[in-house]
Design an enzyme around this catalytic site. Structure first.
Site, PDB file in Angstrom:
ATOM      1  N   LYS A  72       0.859  -1.180   0.000  1.00  0.00           N
ATOM      2  CA  LYS A  72       0.000   0.000   0.000  1.00  0.00           C
ATOM      3  C   LYS A  72       0.894   1.228   0.000  1.00  0.00           C
ATOM      4  O   LYS A  72       2.046   1.171   0.440  1.00  0.00           O
ATOM      5  CB  LYS A  72      -0.874   0.027   1.260  1.00  0.00           C
ATOM      6  CG  LYS A  72      -2.122   0.848   1.101  1.00  0.00           C
ATOM      7  CD  LYS A  72      -3.164   0.091   0.304  1.00  0.00           C
ATOM      8  CE  LYS A  72      -4.498   0.738   0.307  1.00  0.00           C
ATOM      9  NZ  LYS A  72      -5.535  -0.248  -0.083  1.00  0.00           N
TER      10      LYS A  72
HETATM   11  N1  GLU Z   1      -7.065  -0.007  -3.367  1.00  0.00           N
HETATM   12  C1  GLU Z   1      -7.841  -1.169  -3.682  1.00  0.00           C
HETATM   13  C2  GLU Z   1      -7.916  -2.093  -2.494  1.00  0.00           C
HETATM   14  O1  GLU Z   1      -7.799  -1.691  -1.364  1.00  0.00           O
HETATM   15  C3  GLU Z   1      -7.354  -1.844  -4.962  1.00  0.00           C
HETATM   16  C4  GLU Z   1      -5.958  -2.323  -4.942  1.00  0.00           C
HETATM   17  C5  GLU Z   1      -5.454  -2.808  -6.297  1.00  0.00           C
HETATM   18  O2  GLU Z   1      -6.237  -2.855  -7.239  1.00  0.00           O
HETATM   19  O3  GLU Z   1      -4.273  -3.121  -6.390  1.00  0.00           O
HETATM   20  O4  GLU Z   1      -8.175  -3.260  -2.628  1.00  0.00           O
END
Ligand code: GLU
Length: 419
Positions: free
Chosen positions: A110
């Site tokens: 993240k």
């Molecule tokens: N931000 C989204 C999540 O928390 C998508 C992450 C992604 O597609 O890599 O799942």
């Protein structure tokens, strides 16, 4: 149990509390549990922004790679004033478990910047994104770490990230997912998280005896996840009766006109003030009696102070980590089922995976293919989670974590990282 909650936990501690429950049930030795609990790599960078009016502002950006045993690190980038290292660690860890639950070949990561995109011009947002991309460039890679949108970012931001990365490395669409379709994004990526929430709602309603047709739905958050979930549920015959966002809330017992609400939000950037409904103070959203409650905004919104007022038959976590462990425990005692984030909102990263695959072989799917494959993946994951929970006589969150931790543990063992 009460003792554990005497001190407020940080977000990463909350996620690890839940992880610890699963690791305990799997009887994983602490030396191994620790390897899977902690983050592999953490990057904190200074991001200096020259505002349009000449002022200089300083922000901090983060990229945390939690676990890469099952594949490249994968996870979104969040622009929000609350972003800090602890929150990013928590969200990175959730990505490890999420990608394992839906069984796609990724690890978890993240990132984020502690800025407020609502107060920035498009030019400032682009400059900030390009600066942040250059600063974390060394951690990224098509087969190393692939960002995506999250709270406060969108397809446009991902397009700038791809362009900035490409300046140094050459054309690399697979470096980021959630891009505009015109730049190699996947059809259906924008609606994917909301559609996944809807597929989960269909299955969970059946399992917990709630009729989806006519079901009263309450949604907290009307961004990418909440608005698409509202649309799919409304189209399937459910009644979305209340919605709240950071600015305010609205209530219409007969069911909101979701299309009209979306049009209002496009113009006003909030649900507040929507003429075809009554105003609802945003704090009251969780007290609104309903069949299905969907927290679809930020982490930590359901806690010991407001959990008692919840009057729902089923909770589906559209957001990441919206319920703290204390509140989760109370909901379990009250026998209100919770479909956890790592299953319920996994539609987004699942279609991100489809996007990455399409970029790697430069051949693009039609929307039906995306929808069919997403439905298949989410349904398999639901069945796997449900049977894991049943086998261990536990709730769906712990069942999902047991499944995920078991998959990561197996991959770690085969790699030879632990015996
Ligand atoms: N931000 C989204 C999540 O928390 C998508 C992450 C992604 O597609 O890599 O799942």
């Amino acid at each position: 149990m009460a003792d554990t909650f005497r001190r407020k936990m940080t977000a990463f501690e909350e996620v690890n509390w839940q992880y610890g429950k699963a690791a305990g049930l799997l009887e994983i030795p602490e030396a191994h549990a620790s390897i899977m609990r902690n983050c592999y790599r953490e990057l904190k960078v200074q991001v200096v922004l020259h505002r349009d009016d000449g002022r200089i502002e300083e922000y901090f950006g983060f990229r945390v790679q939690h676990n890469g045993t099952r594949g490249p690190y994968k996870g979104g980038i969040r622009y929000h004033p609350s972003v800090d290292m602890d929150e990013v660690r928590a969200l990175a860890s959730l990505m490890t478990w999420k990608t394992a639950v839906v069984n796609i070949p990724y690890g978890g990561a993240k990132g984020g910047v502690n800025c407020d995109p609502k107060k920035m011009s498009e030019n400032e947002l682009q400059t900030l994104t390009r600066t942040f991309t250059r600063k974390i460039d060394m951690a990224l890679g098509v087969y190393r770490d692939i960002p995506a949108p999250d709270v406060g970012t969108n397809a446009k931001v991902m397009g700038w990230l791809m362009d900035e990365y490409g300046r140094k490395h050459g054309y690399s669409p697979a470096i980021v997912t959630g891009k505009p379709v015109a730049l190699g994004g996947s059809k259906g990526r924008e609606s994917a998280t909301g559609l996944g929430v809807f597929f989960i709602a269909q299955r969970a309603c059946r399992d917990f005896g709630v009729a989806l047709q006519g079901a009263r739905v309450v949604i907290q958050g009307f961004g990418n996840v909440g608005s698409w979930a509202a649309r799919y549920l409304h189209d399937a015959g459910a009644k979305v009766i209340a919605v709240a966002d950071a600015e305010g809330g609205v209530l219409e017992e007969r069911g909101l006109d979701v299309a009209a609400l979306e049009a209002h939000v496009r113009e006003k950037k909030t649900v507040a003030g929507f003429a075809k409904a009554s105003p609802l103070p945003k704090e009251r959203i969780f007290e609104t009696p309903c069949d299905i409650l969907i927290p679809a905004a930020l982490n930590g919104v359901i806690h010991e102070q407001n959990v008692g007022a919840i009057n729902a038959r089923l909770i589906i976590e559209g957001a990441n980590n919206p319920i703290n462990p204390h509140a989760d425990h109370i909901l379990a005692q009250r026998k209100i089922p919770v479909v956890p984030d790592i299953l319920a909102n996994a539609g987004g990263v699942t279609v991100s995976y489809f996007e990455w695959v399409q970029d790697l072989y430069s051949f693009f799917w039609d929307p039906d293919m995306v929808r069919t494959q997403l439905q298949r993946t989410i349904r398999h994951a639901y069945v796997d989670v449900e049977s894991s929970a049943r086998r261990h006589d536990t709730d769906l969150r712990t069942g999902a974590l047991i499944l995920a931790v078991g998959r990561v543990q197996e991959a770690t063992r085969i790699r030879g990282i632990f015996p």
